[in-house]
Design a protein around this motif. Structure first.
Motif, PDB file in Angstrom:
ATOM      1  N   TYR A 174       0.773  -1.233   0.000  1.00 13.85           N
ATOM      2  CA  TYR A 174       0.000   0.000   0.000  1.00 13.85           C
ATOM      3  C   TYR A 174       0.812   1.295   0.000  1.00 13.85           C
ATOM      4  O   TYR A 174       0.272   2.351  -0.290  1.00 13.85           O
ATOM      5  CB  TYR A 174      -0.938   0.016   1.216  1.00 13.85           C
ATOM      6  N   LEU A 175       2.110   1.226   0.314  1.00 12.53           N
ATOM      7  CA  LEU A 175       2.867   2.456   0.479  1.00 12.53           C
ATOM      8  C   LEU A 175       4.013   2.629  -0.505  1.00 12.53           C
ATOM      9  O   LEU A 175       4.233   3.711  -1.031  1.00 12.53           O
ATOM     10  CB  LEU A 175       3.420   2.529   1.920  1.00 12.53           C
ATOM     11  N   ASP A 176       4.756   1.559  -0.755  1.00 13.33           N
ATOM     12  CA  ASP A 176       5.983   1.693  -1.534  1.00 13.33           C
ATOM     13  C   ASP A 176       5.748   1.909  -3.023  1.00 13.33           C
ATOM     14  O   ASP A 176       6.529   2.558  -3.705  1.00 13.33           O
ATOM     15  CB  ASP A 176       6.871   0.446  -1.354  1.00 13.33           C
ATOM     16  N   GLY A 177       4.688   1.305  -3.541  1.00 13.76           N
ATOM     17  CA  GLY A 177       4.416   1.413  -4.970  1.00 13.76           C
ATOM     18  C   GLY A 177       5.438   0.701  -5.830  1.00 13.76           C
ATOM     19  O   GLY A 177       5.693   1.087  -6.964  1.00 13.76           O
ATOM     20  N   LYS A 178       6.040  -0.385  -5.291  1.00  8.86           N
ATOM     21  CA  LYS A 178       7.103  -1.082  -6.018  1.00  8.86           C
ATOM     22  C   LYS A 178       6.682  -2.477  -6.469  1.00  8.86           C
ATOM     23  O   LYS A 178       7.515  -3.321  -6.754  1.00  8.86           O
ATOM     24  CB  LYS A 178       8.347  -1.169  -5.142  1.00  8.86           C
ATOM     25  N   LEU A 179       5.378  -2.725  -6.509  1.00 10.44           N
ATOM     26  CA  LEU A 179       4.875  -3.997  -7.008  1.00 10.44           C
ATOM     27  C   LEU A 179       4.489  -3.844  -8.473  1.00 10.44           C
ATOM     28  O   LEU A 179       3.731  -2.953  -8.828  1.00 10.44           O
ATOM     29  CB  LEU A 179       3.656  -4.443  -6.201  1.00 10.44           C
ATOM     30  N   ILE A 180       5.027  -4.721  -9.301  1.00 10.93           N
ATOM     31  CA  ILE A 180       4.750  -4.656 -10.730  1.00 10.93           C
ATOM     32  C   ILE A 180       3.894  -5.860 -11.120  1.00 10.93           C
ATOM     33  O   ILE A 180       4.348  -7.002 -11.039  1.00 10.93           O
ATOM     34  CB  ILE A 180       6.061  -4.662 -11.548  1.00 10.93           C
ATOM     35  N   PRO A 181       2.626  -5.647 -11.530  1.00 11.64           N
ATOM     36  CA  PRO A 181       1.781  -6.777 -11.918  1.00 11.64           C
ATOM     37  C   PRO A 181       2.119  -7.282 -13.312  1.00 11.64           C
ATOM     38  O   PRO A 181       2.399  -6.498 -14.223  1.00 11.64           O
ATOM     39  CB  PRO A 181       0.365  -6.191 -11.869  1.00 11.64           C
ATOM     40  N   VAL A 182       2.117  -8.591 -13.469  1.00  8.20           N
ATOM     41  CA  VAL A 182       2.294  -9.229 -14.776  1.00  8.20           C
ATOM     42  C   VAL A 182       1.032 -10.043 -15.040  1.00  8.20           C
ATOM     43  O   VAL A 182       0.758 -11.031 -14.345  1.00  8.20           O
ATOM     44  CB  VAL A 182       3.537 -10.138 -14.793  1.00  8.20           C
TER      45      VAL A 182
END
Length: 360
Positions: free
Chosen positions: A253-261
């Motif tokens: 919710y905070l970092d914004g470092k998840l990349i969906p594939v």
């Protein structure tokens, strides 16, 4: 005639802020030409506050909050029950995550009121929210999952040292310690030795009196969304590429470092099996409306179910709406409308049931 939609959000939960994000997206996405939208804020103290009919876009979650000095009982009676209009098509949308919202409690209230509501019923919500219960059910149904143990607070208090010995022998390291009834990765820690295990257990018992300790599975984290009632449908599979060893609260919710594939990089065979398993779990828990099933997939393409989420994150950027857009082009607004249709469908079917003994 417009449908009256009451969006419940906030609540007495450590996932209070996550609920605000979900509610903001839902309220703004609802077509005001088709729906009368009434946000109902529940404070962290459990007090309900009706913000009235929304006509314009809400720009910030701060606008969703309010303060009230009423008691919980009076606030529910005056700010919720009295506001529901008679002789209208009304549906409740519980945009609530975690305790007192996703665990069957709010669903019990809505069942007693006999009003249509979006999402899962009492049993599916309560069982799906309890990781220990779902682990036991999955085990009975031969659903592949990580090796696990359950630790009760009273057992730990009575024989702390014996508890550590049991967990080390049965699970070993690395392992994960999780509160049984919590979401958004709150209170979850990875442990590589006895010191970290003790610290993680101490922290997790702040959030629940029952814990799940799981053996670590090295693999990619993937998710499948399921929607519907008696004839549910499975989405394509989504995968997250991440920097951290597991998706904790900050990563989600905070970092914004998840990349969906999306769709995930999998063979057709394993994709089909994972989708079948997601539908099996949905039916096993008697789910309605929506759910998200989370997986680990190892390097040799073995999959393990991590958990089911009966009220997944539901902002526009959340995995559930994105999965359906990639599956069949369903937009965020269209998905919300489908969930409302499922709510009416379920309520109408329930209305055909008898509550008096039939005499033949």
């Amino acid at each position: 005639m417009k449908v009256d939609v009451y969006v419940l959000y906030g609540g007495k939960s450590v996932e209070h802020e996550v609920s605000l994000l979900t509610a903001l997206s839902i309220i703004n996405a609802l077509n005001k030409e088709k729906y009368n939208v009434y946000p109902i804020y529940i404070t962290k103290n459990g007090i309900w506050y009706n913000k009235g009919l929304v006509r314009e876009t809400i720009k910030d979650v701060g606008e969703l909050k309010n303060f009230s000095t009423k008691s919980i009982l009076k606030s529910i009676a005056e700010d919720f029950l009295k506001k529901i209009k008679a002789n209208t098509r009304t549906v409740i949308f519980p945009a609530l995550h975690g305790t007192n919202g996703e665990d069957g409690t709010i669903q019990g209230l809505l069942e007693l009121l006999d009003v249509p509501y979006v999402g899962n019923g009492i049993m599916a919500s309560a069982v799906g929210f309890d990781k220990a219960m779902t682990k036991e059910l999955f085990s009975k149904a031969n659903v592949p999952q990580a090796q696990y143990e359950i630790l009760d607070y009273q057992e730990w208090i009575k024989s702390e040292k014996d508890s550590y010995v049991r967990l080390e022998e049965a699970i070993g390291y690395p392992c994960f310690v999780k509160p049984a009834r919590l979401g958004s990765s709150v209170g979850i820690n990875r442990c590589g030795n006895i010191e970290e295990l003790k610290e993680a257990i101490n922290e997790a018992f702040f959030y629940d009196i029952k814990l799940v300790i799981e053996k670590e599975i090295i693999g990619r984290e993937m998710q499948i969304s399921v929607i519907g009632n008696e004839s549910p449908k499975s989405s394509v599979i989504g995968e997250f590429i991440q920097e951290k060893p597991f998706m904790d609260y900050s990563a989600k919710y905070l970092d914004g470092k998840l990349i969906p594939v999306i769709p995930a990089r999998l063979s057709d065979e394993i994709t089909s099996k994972m989708q079948e398993t997601a539908l099996k779990i949905f039916k096993l828990l008697n789910c309605n409306g929506l759910a998200r099933v989370d997986y680990f997939v190892s390097h040799n393409d073995k999959f393990f179910v991590n958990e089911i989420n009966t009220m997944p994150g539901f902002t526009k950027a959340s995995m559930t709406p994105v999965l359906w857009e990639k599956t069949d082009g369903t937009s965020y607004q269209q998905l919300i409308e489908k969930l409302i249709e499922y709510a009416f469908e379920r309520h109408e079917k329930k209305g055909t049931l008898l509550y008096d003994r039939r005499i033949i």
